[in-house]
Design an enzyme around this catalytic site. Structure first.
Site, short mmCIF file in Angstrom:
data_model
loop_
_atom_site.label_atom_id
_atom_site.label_comp_id
_atom_site.label_asym_id
_atom_site.label_seq_id
_atom_site.Cartn_x
_atom_site.Cartn_y
_atom_site.Cartn_z
CG ASN A 28 0.76 -61.76 17.27
OD1 ASN A 28 -0.23 -61.26 18.05
ND2 ASN A 28 1.71 -62.04 18.30
CG ASP B 198 4.91 -57.52 26.00
OD1 ASP B 198 5.59 -58.22 25.71
OD2 ASP B 198 4.58 -57.41 26.69
CG ASP C 139 4.79 -61.83 15.89
OD1 ASP C 139 5.53 -62.93 14.90
OD2 ASP C 139 3.92 -62.43 16.50
NE ARG D 78 2.56 -47.62 20.48
CZ ARG D 78 1.55 -47.35 20.11
NH1 ARG D 78 1.56 -48.70 19.57
NH2 ARG D 78 1.97 -46.12 19.10
#
Length: 350
Positions: free
Chosen positions: A45, A281, A287, A330
């Site tokens: 990530n 989300d 990250d 997103r």
């Protein structure tokens, strides 16, 4: 002048993300809304966040990013999901080792759609441990020349390997005459904490509120007990003092909707969170912040040739906060990370 260079050493996972109307209770079976299978792992990530942050347009990027890690040998999920996700972002995957008798790491992520996208994550390390526990092998891959400008490390590979890296990077950099900085996001925090002789090697420590409390217990207790924002900020200053006392140069605490706290030898600062209409989300928000922070730092470092000033770190946090805000609206992990040219004002190259 050569492009800024970042090397990420860390985990690679296959993520199984289930979105639910709420978290199920003990023994409860709940009908979920969706299931997705995607590339993930904090190392991957953050590498993708670095790669995407470096894109100034759909075709141009200005930062070289490498990934050092491990996956299961001939794993079809690596070939079909992980490697394409990394390479599509311009990441050099030659430092990823395929390990016999081990599976690629996995993460099962449960996202609560009714609670601002809050998540719970279960991780099976697999090759992230089996393929990263041979310290000398990892050091050889991670410390190959030319050394990068920035190393990015997390806590999803064996503690002994991470600690060896933290100590070996400055020693190797000194021998080669390269000015190297370490961005360390110790997530998850190792059960035994981080030894002092490793902490002093960290240039930029990035933690969230929970990780801060685990690493600086007294300040964490004060933070949890705080009833006002002023009391919370006093606890953050206390935590920063503890970390600076352990010779960490720069301390960044991400606070979700409450923004970002930063502390440098020159003083501390608070940054408000970027506003979003609806959080979907939060899986890759931290990250994304780390990757964007590292890219902006690498650009500043390449230009100035030395550690960033407090104003420069404030700007790095501001831009990273904007990117994280773009991410949380997103769904998913890697797929939710924005490209540099998508972020408001783009990403500073000055």
């Amino acid at each position: 002048m050569l492009s800024p260079h970042i090397r990420v050493v860390g985990s690679l996972n296959i993520d199984y993300t289930t979105t639910t109307p709420r978290f199920p209770g003990p023994g409860e079976t709940l009908t979920a809304k969706s299931l997705s299978i995607s590339a993930g792992g904090k190392g991957a990530n953050q590498a993708v966040a670095c790669g995407r942050a470096s894109y100034t347009s759909t075709t141009e990027h200005d930062v070289q990013v490498e990934m050092i890690g491990a996956v299961g040998v001939q794993d079809p999920q690596y070939a079909a999901l992980l490697k394409p996700a990394l390479e599509k972002t311009g990441i050099d995957c030659s430092g990823i080792r395929e390990v016999e008798r081990s599976q690629t790491g996995t993460a099962t992520i449960i996202v609560d759609a009714s609670n601002n996208g809050e998540n719970r994550i279960l991780v099976v390390p697999g090759a992230n441990y089996d393929g990263m526990d041979e310290v000398e092998d990892v050091l050889e891959r991670a410390l190959k020349e030319p050394l990068p400008d920035i190393f990015v490390l997390q806590g999803e590979i064996p503690a002994e390997t991470t600690f060896a890296l933290l100590k070996a990077i400055p020693d190797t950099a000194e021998k080669t005459g390269k000015l190297v900085e370490i961005v360390f996001n110790p997530a998850p925090v190792y059960p035994g904490g981080i030894p002092l002789d490793c902490m002093k090697c960290v240039t930029h420590l990035i933690v969230n509120e929970t990780e801060m409390g685990q690493l600086a217990v007294d300040a964490g207790d004060q933070y949890v007990a705080a009833n006002t924002e002023g009391e919370k900020r006093a606890a953050l200053v206390m935590a920063a003092g503890i970390f600076h006392g352990r010779m960490v140069r720069n301390v960044i605490v991400t606070r979700g909707a409450e923004g970002v706290f930063g502390s440098t030898p020159a003083g501390s600062f608070h940054l408000e969170a970027a506003k979003v209409t609806k959080v979907t989300d939060t899986t890759a928000a931290g990250d994304t912040f780390v990757g964007y922070y590292a890219v902006i730092l690498a650009r500043q470092k390449k230009k100035g040739g030395q550690g960033a000033s407090q104003d420069a770190l404030h700007e790095a946090c501001r831009q990273a906060t904007l990117a994280a805000a773009k991410c949380v609206v997103r769904e998913g992990a890697i797929e939710s990370i924005p490209w540099g040219y998508e972020v408001e004002g783009h990403i500073s190259r000055t």
